[in-house]
Enzyme design. Structure first.
Site, PDB file in Angstrom:
ATOM      1  N   ASP A 303      41.517  17.715 -46.970  1.00  0.00           N
ATOM      2  CA  ASP A 303      40.762  18.081 -45.778  1.00  0.00           C
ATOM      3  C   ASP A 303      40.480  19.576 -45.857  1.00  0.00           C
ATOM      4  OD1 ASP A 303      39.720  17.598 -43.086  1.00  0.00           O
ATOM      5  OD2 ASP A 303      41.366  18.887 -42.456  1.00  0.00           O
ATOM      6  N   PHE A 372      36.132  16.829 -27.492  1.00  0.00           N
ATOM      7  CA  PHE A 372      35.554  16.586 -28.824  1.00  0.00           C
ATOM      8  C   PHE A 372      36.073  15.260 -29.373  1.00  0.00           C
ATOM      9  CE2 PHE A 372      35.909  16.652 -33.431  1.00  0.00           C
ATOM     10  CZ  PHE A 372      34.632  17.037 -33.819  1.00  0.00           C
ATOM     11  N   GLN A 373      35.176  14.490 -29.969  1.00  0.00           N
ATOM     12  CA  GLN A 373      35.547  13.238 -30.622  1.00  0.00           C
ATOM     13  C   GLN A 373      34.954  13.220 -32.013  1.00  0.00           C
ATOM     14  OE1 GLN A 373      34.205  10.053 -28.084  1.00  0.00           O
ATOM     15  NE2 GLN A 373      35.966  10.230 -26.717  1.00  0.00           N
ATOM     16  N   ARG A 377      31.217  14.184 -32.589  1.00  0.00           N
ATOM     17  CA  ARG A 377      31.249  15.536 -33.132  1.00  0.00           C
ATOM     18  C   ARG A 377      30.658  16.555 -32.150  1.00  0.00           C
ATOM     19  NH1 ARG A 377      28.407  16.127 -38.168  1.00  0.00           N
ATOM     20  NH2 ARG A 377      27.139  14.339 -37.659  1.00  0.00           N
ATOM     21  N   SER A 379      31.494  18.422 -27.955  1.00  0.00           N
ATOM     22  CA  SER A 379      32.294  18.547 -26.740  1.00  0.00           C
ATOM     23  C   SER A 379      31.422  19.248 -25.712  1.00  0.00           C
ATOM     24  CB  SER A 379      33.577  19.353 -26.996  1.00  0.00           C
ATOM     25  OG  SER A 379      33.257  20.700 -27.323  1.00  0.00           O
TER      26      SER A 379
END
Length: 676
Positions: A303, A372-373, A377, A379
């Site tokens: 990541d 934000f999710q 992507r 918020s």
């Protein structure tokens, strides 16, 4: 823990290992190692024949039987010593961890008040407040505030780390100390289930399970033991046929010399030492299987944020698009961030203050914050006057605006690409159907990452970076970091998909990450390394946790995994080669008198059948303690192809395993033959 890296053994470890060597003579314990259990049974039989020679008709062989008994006993003890020594290193680390488990008082939040309670009374879900100078009473997540936390009791590092609500740096560990500010923490574990409790159990060895490779090797060793047992049993009638007397102690000695006692005595120590070596690097492995799998890794998924980069993406500039002024971009960016507790959200407000810009704080009162999710992507906040403010990935905000009938400024793509080419991350700011501009977020690749990825490439490991950034930003970071491939605008399911794709091709995959959105991929990967600074979800999903939160540590983990497999393979090769040499030492010496033709095989020219047996038996016993340091430290690993590695080890340990016994047994025979 850092001091344990410097010293392989201490006097206390050796003393305790000697004591444990005798405790492990318990047959129930020895049965877990079939090879050494056979040796122990043989030792007991020879002891009986030494103590009661009249009953067995061996009155004239008491001295020989006693000598064989002593040698066999030391063979078993040396094998137990190797295992106990490896376990002792883990127990020493566990003792240092236990010192951090002191009774701590906690400021538990009860309604509108606070009650001082012992940490042992805290349960999962309780809320506590921890101020400067106080110990964090249990594992948890920061839900409010920001503080500097001293984690040296866990990681061995003295530099404090910043823990804050929101984002991927909210996880805190019980037993660490807050050195500045104040935080509100939600407890995430019950007593006895904390991170330190799990660490203690693991490093003590209570939860260690044999790996598949170790089980397979145990099966092979057991099979070889049974085969040689049959061979030795059939030698008795053959010897009688050629008029050679082979007593039971001689047959037992022959069996012990021929079965793979060297690797049988060191196998457990090799596996335990492999896990302990990982712990020496401040990496907690949840199982030996994870360490072993690390040695066979083909692909590594990383990541980007917090792993390859520092993860502190902070707002550094407001970039207007269309005809909107910079001031207006900042105002709406601030409104969208007023209830955003993430580091990025707070950095927007800090940038506003830094630039001397103002905004209407009352505007967000009563509004509904949109978190934000990973799927959206974005918020933002839905204001009381029905206006909707959003900030997020440029393409996501563009689609959101277009879905509401809005138009996209012509220079949005140009400005976003310019930020991305510089390695930054552009966040678009929009209100309803209109995009006002971009927030320029900056992130930095951690020093030395390019060199580390070059090392992985030499090991034959492919690196793939996953990031939610747009393709241009992702390409810039990937080029700067030196990864082999990257996936831009990735969602949690994209990471899982690439892992499954690689696994479907028969590859073993490692994944490093620190966020909740990394948890599914960490669980799917063959080796999942979570950062200790990350979220609880990430640490629970992974099968390894890096206490130093250094993602490049995966290189050490891979090297240790390869070292574990190499050490096991090298010593197995050495042990089997030993057996070949001992075969040529003992069998010809025993049968040459009755079968003169076997003189051609008696290349070692040992003094007598009796001295040949004792010499081989003594060598068999002393080779185990001589190899303990190698089993503990591991065979040196150098990045090279599997073919070259195999050829190198066969030459060193295969040829060495044949040559060393020939020399060793011959030297011992010179002394034994003179003594006998």
């Amino acid at each position: 823990m850092s001091t344990s890296r410097k010293k392989l053994l201490t006097g206390e470890m050796v003393t305790n290992a000697i004591k444990d060597s005798f405790i492990k003579l318990n047959p129930v314990t020895m049965m877990k190692n079939p090879v050494m259990f056979i040796v122990e049974v043989g030792t007991f039989v020879v002891l009986l024949m030494t103590l009661f020679p009249g009953y067995f008709g061996t009155e004239g062989s008491v001295g020989f039987n006693l000598t064989v008994f002593v040698i066999l006993l030391f063979t078993v003890l040396f094998a137990n010593f190797a295992e106990a020594l490896a376990e002792g290193r883990g127990k020493a680390q566990a003792d240092s961890l236990k010192k951090t488990k002191t009774e701590i008082s906690a400021n538990k939040v009860l309604g509108s008040g606070i009650k001082l309670v012992p940490s042992t009374e805290l349960r999962k879900g309780d809320i506590v407040i921890v101020s400067q100078g106080e110990m964090i009473p249990g594992d948890g997540e920061v839900i409010e505030g920001l503080a500097s936390v001293d984690e040296s009791a866990i990681t061995g590092e003295s530099a404090p780390v910043i823990k804050e609500a929101g984002g991927d740096f909210s996880s805190v560990t019980g037993g660490t100390r807050v050195v500045s500010d104040k935080i509100r923490v939600r407890i995430t574990s019950d007593p006895g289930e904390s991170f330190i409790d799990r660490m203690i159990a693991l490093v003590e060895g209570a939860s260690r399970q044999k790996t598949p490779n170790e089980i397979a090797l145990n099966t092979l060793l057991t099979s070889l033991t049974l085969i040689f047992l049959i061979v030795v049993v059939t030698l008795a009638p053959i010897a009688r046929y050629v008029e050679i007397e082979l007593s039971i102690p001689v047959l037992i000695s022959l069996l012990v010399c021929l079965i793979p006692t060297t690797i049988g005595g060191l196998l457990s120590a090799i596996g335990i030492a492999g896990m302990d070596r990982v712990t020496q690097f401040n990496v907690l492995a949840m199982s030996g299987k994870a360490v072993e799998a690390a040695g066979d890794i083909n692909t590594m998924i990383l990541d980007k944020t917090g792993t390859i980069t520092f993860g502190n993406r902070m707002a550094s500039q407001f970039v207007p698009v269309g005809a909107h002024p910079e001031r207006l971009v900042g105002e709406w960016a601030a409104v969208s961030s007023m209830k955003d507790e993430t580091p990025e959200g707070r950095s927007v407000l800090e940038l506003m203050k830094k630039q001397g810009l103002t905004y209407d704080e009352a505007m967000a009162e009563g509004g509904a914050f949109i978190e934000f999710q990973a799927e959206t992507r974005m918020s933002g906040i839905d204001l009381k006057d029905s206006r909707k403010v959003r900030k997020g990935a440029v393409d996501a905000v563009r689609k959101w605006v277009e879905a509401q009938g809005g138009t996209v400024p012509a220079d949005l793509g140009t400005q976003g690409d310019a930020i991305a080419k510089e390695g930054g991350t552009p966040l678009a700011v929009a209100v309803d159907h209109e995009i006002f501009g971009l927030i320029y977020l900056k992130d930095t690749v951690k020093p030395g990452m390019k060199e580390r990825f070059d090392q992985l490439r030499k090991m034959g490991i492919k690196t793939i970076m996953c990031t939610g950034d747009n393709p241009l930003t992702a390409a810039t970071i990937a080029r700067e970091a030196g990864v082999d491939d990257y996936i831009a605008e990735s969602k949690p399911e994209d990471k899982i998909a690439v892992i499954r794709r690689e696994q479907a091709e028969g590859k073993l995959v490692a994944m490093t990450g620190d966020g909740t959105n990394d948890a599914p991929a960490l669980a799917q990967a063959d080796v999942g390394l979570a950062m200790n600074s990350g979220t609880v979800a990430a640490k629970e999903a992974a099968n390894m946790v890096d206490l130093d939160s250094d993602p490049s540590k995966i290189i050490e983990v891979v090297a240790i995994g390869k070292q574990l497999l190499m050490t096991r393979g090298a010593l197995t090769t050495f042990s089997i080669a030993n057996d070949v040499a001992k075969y040529f030492a003992i069998i010809p010496a025993m049968f040459t008198l009755a079968i003169p033709q076997m003189e051609a095989l008696n290349v070692m020219r040992l003094g007598s059948p009796l001295s040949a047996i004792l010499s081989a038996l003594i060598f068999n016993a002393i080779i185990i303690p001589l190899l303990i340091p190698l089993a503990m430290r591991g065979v040196a690993y150098k990045p090279m192809s599997s073919t070259r590695l195999l050829q190198r080890n066969l030459f060193i340990y295969g040829l060495g395993g044949v040559v060393v016994p020939f020399i060793g047994i011959k030297l011992i025979d010179l002394v034994v033959h003179w003594w006998v």
